[in-house]
Design a protein around this motif. Sequence first.
Motif, PDB file in Angstrom:
ATOM      1  N   VAL A  80      -2.342  -6.593  -4.823  1.00 47.96           N
ATOM      2  CA  VAL A  80      -2.511  -5.786  -6.035  1.00 47.96           C
ATOM      3  C   VAL A  80      -3.634  -4.768  -5.843  1.00 47.96           C
ATOM      4  CG1 VAL A  80      -3.156  -5.852  -8.476  1.00 47.96           C
ATOM      5  CG2 VAL A  80      -1.594  -7.576  -7.554  1.00 47.96           C
ATOM      6  N   ALA A  81      -4.762  -5.224  -5.263  1.00 49.87           N
ATOM      7  CA  ALA A  81      -5.880  -4.315  -5.033  1.00 49.87           C
ATOM      8  C   ALA A  81      -5.490  -3.188  -4.069  1.00 49.87           C
ATOM      9  CB  ALA A  81      -7.082  -5.088  -4.489  1.00 49.87           C
ATOM     10  N   ARG A  82      -4.689  -3.509  -3.067  1.00 45.25           N
ATOM     11  CA  ARG A  82      -4.224  -2.485  -2.131  1.00 45.25           C
ATOM     12  C   ARG A  82      -3.304  -1.482  -2.830  1.00 45.25           C
ATOM     13  NH1 ARG A  82      -5.720  -0.675   2.599  1.00 45.25           N
ATOM     14  NH2 ARG A  82      -3.718  -0.839   3.643  1.00 45.25           N
ATOM     15  N   PHE A 115       0.839  -1.201   0.000  1.00 45.13           N
ATOM     16  CA  PHE A 115       0.000   0.000   0.000  1.00 45.13           C
ATOM     17  C   PHE A 115       0.875   1.253   0.000  1.00 45.13           C
ATOM     18  CE2 PHE A 115      -2.498   3.293   2.162  1.00 45.13           C
ATOM     19  CZ  PHE A 115      -3.698   3.237   1.461  1.00 45.13           C
ATOM     20  N   LEU A 116       1.911   1.265   0.836  1.00 41.59           N
ATOM     21  CA  LEU A 116       2.805   2.421   0.873  1.00 41.59           C
ATOM     22  C   LEU A 116       3.582   2.574  -0.422  1.00 41.59           C
ATOM     23  CD1 LEU A 116       4.382   2.940   4.370  1.00 41.59           C
ATOM     24  CD2 LEU A 116       2.272   3.796   3.419  1.00 41.59           C
ATOM     25  N   ALA A 117       3.984   1.445  -1.023  1.00 40.71           N
ATOM     26  CA  ALA A 117       4.678   1.526  -2.310  1.00 40.71           C
ATOM     27  C   ALA A 117       3.770   2.151  -3.366  1.00 40.71           C
ATOM     28  CB  ALA A 117       5.137   0.134  -2.747  1.00 40.71           C
ATOM     29  N   GLY A 118       2.472   1.801  -3.335  1.00 45.93           N
ATOM     30  CA  GLY A 118       1.524   2.424  -4.250  1.00 45.93           C
ATOM     31  C   GLY A 118       1.403   3.912  -4.018  1.00 45.93           C
ATOM     32  N   LEU A 119       1.366   4.327  -2.754  1.00 47.06           N
ATOM     33  CA  LEU A 119       1.354   5.758  -2.442  1.00 47.06           C
ATOM     34  C   LEU A 119       2.597   6.451  -2.982  1.00 47.06           C
ATOM     35  CD1 LEU A 119       0.146   5.806   1.300  1.00 47.06           C
ATOM     36  CD2 LEU A 119      -1.176   6.483  -0.714  1.00 47.06           C
ATOM     37  N   ALA A 120       3.732   5.783  -2.834  1.00 45.77           N
ATOM     38  CA  ALA A 120       5.007   6.379  -3.263  1.00 45.77           C
ATOM     39  C   ALA A 120       5.026   6.612  -4.773  1.00 45.77           C
ATOM     40  CB  ALA A 120       6.158   5.473  -2.848  1.00 45.77           C
ATOM     41  N   VAL A 121       4.698   5.575  -5.535  1.00 48.05           N
ATOM     42  CA  VAL A 121       4.733   5.682  -6.999  1.00 48.05           C
ATOM     43  C   VAL A 121       3.714   6.703  -7.485  1.00 48.05           C
ATOM     44  CG1 VAL A 121       4.344   4.420  -9.153  1.00 48.05           C
ATOM     45  CG2 VAL A 121       5.604   3.336  -7.278  1.00 48.05           C
ATOM     46  N   ALA A 122       2.516   6.664  -6.899  1.00 51.13           N
ATOM     47  CA  ALA A 122       1.452   7.570  -7.337  1.00 51.13           C
ATOM     48  C   ALA A 122       1.834   9.029  -7.157  1.00 51.13           C
ATOM     49  CB  ALA A 122       0.170   7.266  -6.569  1.00 51.13           C
TER      50      ALA A 122
END
Length: 398
Positions: free
Chosen positions: A102-104, A53-60
């Motif tokens: 993946v959903a997270r 989830f944090l990795a998704g925040l980072a990339v976004a």
Amino acid sequence: MRLKPHSMYTTALIIALVATGPLSTDMYLPALPEIRAAFDVDTAQVQMTLSIFLAGLAVAQLILGPLSDRFGRRPVLIGGMVLYALASVACVFAPTIEFLMVARFVQAFGVCAGGVVGRAVVRDVHGRTEAARMLSHVSTAIAVAPLVAPLIGGHLATAFGWSSIFWAMAAIGVFVFAATATLLPETNAQPKADALNPRRFAANYKALLASPNYRAYLLATAFCFSGLFAFISGSSFVLIETLGMAPDHFGFAFGFVVVGFMVGSHLGGRWVKRLGVERLVLIGGRTAMATGVAALALNTLAPPTIFSVVVPMALYLVSVGLILPSSMAGAIGPYPTMAGAASALVGFVQMMMAALAGALVGHLHDGTPGPMMAVVALFGALSWWAAHQIGAEEPDHP
């Protein structure tokens, strides 16, 4: 009908947008042991849903910040909330832990718009100096989210199972989307036509990283938040499994810790004009190092208890409340024409480092608080080091 940019209702909407991210992180913490059992996986794998989830925040953030500089804050916020709501529903129907990861990740990509673009809206509306005060007050209000989220999540999980938590997230996403689409005014008065140009993109980040002060603020933010996330990642297993706390009581312990963040943010808002951003971050760094070391000592030199985990972490979060808003204001303040990119880069490093901290806690977990507290102490000491690298205030850049 659009709200006025300086109105308290606009501030309330920004708080709701930014708070959706902490809600999505903390609401399902009491259910992590249940999710682990449901998918029949080990602790490290279920903790990866947090780190992913944090990795998704980072990339976004690297993408959404420049997007908001180019096309405006409103469309990015609206699109992000739609994506967040859809991904929350996908989490409910996850057939495997990998699908849930993946959903997270996608959920994080959507909710990130609220955080990174919301902070840029504050910079748009309030300017550099006032932004530090406003971000401190916003952070104090946002602290209510992690204060109540585990309480809500614990009761939902106990009454209806872990999937009900993601239904609640989907409902929140729909509500915030509707409010944003209806009420939020556009605050980006100087959209940059070349903000998405690869050369401009690279030049922005190169210019930001060339500043020693920007790097110092960035690292202070990333290190202190990583210490917090080490606790977030390991706390449910330590408090519920090791120390025997009931899942629906977990939120009370977590809420006590979050009060420390509220105290730090409140003090930061009161002190920033008198002490200045640089000195406030330095005080926060010293507090992070002292409380991180104390937390490690208490839980390795004596038998651990709920008290020995919760109290020093509440004190550590005072440092987080002092550092995060002031460091963000110090980092993005000198860059009015690329506030989105400046905020995004801070957020990227902060989230990626925190994701690594969470993964480290998961791999080191041995059924005791020791590994979690060791990671907290490490990042507390690094926060102190980064705070000492901040120099004199820089002038605004074009």
